[in-house]
Design an enzyme around this catalytic site. Structure first.
Site, PDB file in Angstrom:
ATOM      1  N   GLU A 108     -10.442  17.863   4.800  1.00 29.83           N
ATOM      2  CA  GLU A 108      -9.542  17.225   4.129  1.00 29.83           C
ATOM      3  C   GLU A 108      -8.341  17.922   3.668  1.00 29.83           C
ATOM      4  O   GLU A 108      -7.452  17.702   3.605  1.00 29.83           O
ATOM      5  CB  GLU A 108     -10.050  16.245   2.992  1.00 29.83           C
ATOM      6  N   THR A 112       0.794  13.376   4.008  1.00 29.71           N
ATOM      7  CA  THR A 112      -0.044  13.373   2.606  1.00 29.71           C
ATOM      8  C   THR A 112       0.771  14.575   1.834  1.00 29.71           C
ATOM      9  O   THR A 112       1.121  14.392   0.565  1.00 29.71           O
ATOM     10  CB  THR A 112      -1.444  13.755   2.588  1.00 29.71           C
TER      11      THR A 112
END
Length: 306
Positions: A128, A181
């Site tokens: 991630e 993101t």
């Protein structure tokens, strides 16, 4: 067992008040992965279908997560990974976390489960970090563990799974635009007024209490975000209209899913969820942007073998 096929579910992170600490797992929306045990050591990504993503192990979220668990286990074998992406990158419903979670889950299964699901969250976070620039578990935790999850702390990692009240449904409107993101994090404030922090702490506590006591009204009152949403909503076309439409049609609460651009609503019961989904769809049509709608119960199982 030398090969495994996996379903890697989509997730909603933050849930308004719980930036980087709260998330939930969705049913029926997710990627699929095939992982094979091979004689040659190392990690190789052999195929990616449905997305233009790098096959190089160190540049791929699944590859980085896989390296983390393999380095910890040090097995006398290697693994090939085949990824069938059905969650679009930059969608705000955990595309990168699905890849990371699927990789570590599959390898752990093929190794005979040397690690617990809680430990798998830590490995998945390494992948991630490649996507977002920092290790956070608000998507990978619910993807691995299922249900609602609370990340109490990161040093050491401390994740609590919370079973969903039975009537909770999630509605997700996913505009067909990409919002990275890293870009979504770039607009966040570097400091928070104390009064806003106090409001947010109260809402996090209220949401957790509401989930445990199955108090739907308390859940709704707590789904408020006074810190992150005001900064990010400008990146999402028609956000305020869609959110207000959801609330006016009976949603418990509505907000930005993860880093966006997806917009979610939590509802009590399928009938209200369907009404809210229809209303949200109509309110977004005027943007001219294509979108997908999802209605889902909360997935209490998480990533699994299929």
């Amino acid at each position: 067992m030398n090969e495994i096929k996996i379903f890697c579910p989509a997730t909603i992170a933050n849930l308004n008040c719980g930036f980087d600490v709260l998330g939930l797992c969705l049913e029926g929306i997710g990627d699929e992965m095939i992982i094979r045990k091979v004689a040659e050591k190392g990690i190789r990504i052999t195929k990616i279908i449905g997305a233009d993503l790098p096959l190089e192990t160190e540049k791929n979220v699944a590859g980085v997560a896989a390296l983390a668990i393999v380095n910890a286990a040090n097995p006398d074998c290697g693994f090939e990974i085949e990824i069938h992406k059905k969650i679009k990158a930059g969608s705000g419903i955990g595309s990168s976390s699905a890849s990371a979670a699927g990789a570590v889950f599959g390898i752990n299964e093929l190794l005979g489960k040397p690690f617990t699901r809680q430990e798998l969250v830590d490995f998945a976070m390494k992948g991630e970090a490649l996507a977002s620039g920092c290790e956070h578990a608000d998507n990978v935790a619910p993807c691995v563990l299922g249900g609602f999850t609370l990340v109490r702390g990161y040093n050491p990692l401390d994740v609590i799974k919370i079973e969903s009240p039975s009537e909770i449904y999630a509605v997700v409107l996913h505009p067909q635009i990409e919002l990275k993101t890293s870009d979504s994090r770039a607009v966040l404030p570097s400091a928070v007024p104390l009064k806003d922090a106090i409001t947010q702490w109260g809402n996090v506590g209220g949401l957790i209490a509401g989930l445990y006591t199955k108090d739907y009204e308390l859940i709704g009152r707590s789904l408020q975000d006074v810190i992150i949403e005001p900064a990010r909503k400008q990146l999402i076309p028609n956000f305020d209209l869609v959110k207000n439409t959801a609330l006016q049609n009976g949603a418990l609460g509505s907000g930005i899913s993860g880093a966006g651009p997806s917009i979610f609503a939590l509802c009590k019961g399928q009938e209200i969820a369907e009404k809210v989904a229809y209303a949200m769809s109509n309110s977004y049509l005027e943007t001219g942007i294509a979108f997908d709608m999802h209605i889902s119960k909360v997935n209490d199982e998480g990533v699994k073998t299929i």
